[in-house]
Design a protein around this motif. Structure first.
Motif, PDB file in Angstrom:
ATOM      1  N   ASP A   1       0.915  -3.128  -7.715  1.00  0.00           N
ATOM      2  CA  ASP A   1       0.336  -2.118  -6.838  1.00  0.00           C
ATOM      3  C   ASP A   1       0.863  -0.737  -7.189  1.00  0.00           C
ATOM      4  OD1 ASP A   1      -0.952  -4.156  -5.288  1.00  0.00           O
ATOM      5  OD2 ASP A   1       0.946  -4.524  -4.275  1.00  0.00           O
ATOM      6  N   PHE A   2       2.077  -0.716  -7.786  1.00  0.00           N
ATOM      7  CA  PHE A   2       2.714   0.532  -8.214  1.00  0.00           C
ATOM      8  C   PHE A   2       3.276   0.325  -9.611  1.00  0.00           C
ATOM      9  CE2 PHE A   2       2.632   0.837  -3.672  1.00  0.00           C
ATOM     10  CZ  PHE A   2       2.487   2.186  -3.385  1.00  0.00           C
TER      11      PHE A   2
ATOM     12  N   ASN B   1       0.782  -1.228   0.000  1.00  0.00           N
ATOM     13  CA  ASN B   1       0.000   0.000   0.000  1.00  0.00           C
ATOM     14  C   ASN B   1       0.819   1.285   0.000  1.00  0.00           C
ATOM     15  OD1 ASN B   1      -2.699  -1.182   0.121  1.00  0.00           O
ATOM     16  ND2 ASN B   1      -2.097  -1.896   2.156  1.00  0.00           N
ATOM     17  N   SER B   2       2.081   1.210   0.374  1.00  0.00           N
ATOM     18  CA  SER B   2       2.847   2.451   0.448  1.00  0.00           C
ATOM     19  C   SER B   2       4.340   2.218   0.235  1.00  0.00           C
ATOM     20  CB  SER B   2       2.628   3.137   1.803  1.00  0.00           C
ATOM     21  OG  SER B   2       3.188   2.376   2.855  1.00  0.00           O
TER      22      SER B   2
ATOM     23  N   ARG C   1      -0.730   3.742  -2.653  1.00  0.00           N
ATOM     24  CA  ARG C   1      -1.448   2.995  -3.682  1.00  0.00           C
ATOM     25  C   ARG C   1      -2.738   3.723  -4.063  1.00  0.00           C
ATOM     26  NH1 ARG C   1      -3.464  -3.339  -3.107  1.00  0.00           N
ATOM     27  NH2 ARG C   1      -4.285  -3.528  -5.227  1.00  0.00           N
TER      28      ARG C   1
ATOM     29  N   ALA D   1      -4.074   0.521  -8.354  1.00  0.00           N
ATOM     30  CA  ALA D   1      -2.636   0.749  -8.232  1.00  0.00           C
ATOM     31  C   ALA D   1      -2.283   2.231  -8.338  1.00  0.00           C
ATOM     32  CB  ALA D   1      -1.903  -0.026  -9.316  1.00  0.00           C
ATOM     33  N   ALA D   2      -1.083   2.551  -7.855  1.00  0.00           N
ATOM     34  CA  ALA D   2      -0.525   3.889  -8.008  1.00  0.00           C
ATOM     35  C   ALA D   2       0.244   3.974  -9.315  1.00  0.00           C
ATOM     36  CB  ALA D   2       0.402   4.217  -6.844  1.00  0.00           C
TER      37      ALA D   2
ATOM     38  N   HIS E   1       4.216  -6.721  -7.204  1.00  0.00           N
ATOM     39  CA  HIS E   1       3.826  -5.463  -6.569  1.00  0.00           C
ATOM     40  C   HIS E   1       4.268  -4.198  -7.305  1.00  0.00           C
ATOM     41  CE1 HIS E   1       2.383  -7.735  -3.136  1.00  0.00           C
ATOM     42  NE2 HIS E   1       3.549  -8.354  -3.084  1.00  0.00           N
TER      43      HIS E   1
END
Length: 215
Positions: free
Chosen positions: A162-163, A2-3, A34, A194-195, A88
């Protein structure tokens, strides 16, 4: 995941007194979360590709701390980095890192085989959307750099993430193709929650950025 947090990170190459006074990232506390869209703008030589390499674990020559969901990146073992890059964090590198002897489709599929994240139909749909269906079975080494950029993007999207990092993703594309790429990136990132982190020293991927940072 998440980060991704940078805590007072400074590349060792800058420790000799190179000014980073105006940076929003180097020697700052900054967290990428994220689901959000970030643009990292940089002048040449300010560490844009280095920034991406730190997140991917290819380089560790920095002071300070990088955290993934609060875990220090320096505690990662090789298997942790492999999982991070496979599940990720996906990256579209500035130098693309394609295999010139393989076809455009094979370059995308080589990443997809690790996770079986996409179907052949989905990948071929990307080729059509990006206007290079006729290059599906062409060796990448015989394609223009702009066409190769589109293949590299598809390869980056052919895995769960996620990124999504994209280092200078549209340097050789016209505005029309850049807009199509931006739309595809946003669509795929939103589908995964996702970011998006785009780096640029000039021409930027045309999308709505929530946060613009100076490197």
């Amino acid at each position: 995941m998440n980060s991704i947090s940078f805590r007072q990170v400074l590349p060792q190459v800058f420790a000799n007194g190179t000014s980073v006074d105006n940076s929003d990232i180097w020697q700052q506390d900054i967290t990428f979360e994220r689901g959000h869209h970030y643009l990292v703008e940089a002048d040449s030589g300010k560490g844009k590709s280095t920034f991406c390499s730190y997140i991917l674990g290819y380089r560790h020559d920095y002071g300070g701390t990088i955290l993934f969901d609060g875990k220090d990146a320096r505690s990662n073992h090789i298997n942790d980095w492999c999982q991070l890059r496979q599940r990720h964090v996906s990256c579209l590198f500035q130098e693309l890192r394609l295999f010139p002897e393989l076809t455009a489709y094979e370059n995308v599929e080589i990443k997809n085989k690790l996770t079986q994240h996409r179907t052949r139909q989905q990948i071929e749909g990307w080729f059509e959307l990006l206007g290079i269906t006729d290059k599906l079975q062409s060796p990448v080494g015989r394609m223009s750099f702009g066409q190769q950029q589109r293949v590299a993007l598809m390869r980056a999207l052919a895995q769960p993430f996620d990124f999504l990092l994209a280092d200078e993703p549209i340097s050789h594309l016209d505005d029309g193709n850049a807009s199509v790429m931006a739309s595809l990136v946003q669509q795929e990132a939103e589908a995964q929650g996702a970011a998006i982190i785009i780096t640029s020293i000039g021409k930027r991927l045309p999308m709505n950025y929530e946060t613009i940072l100076k490197l």
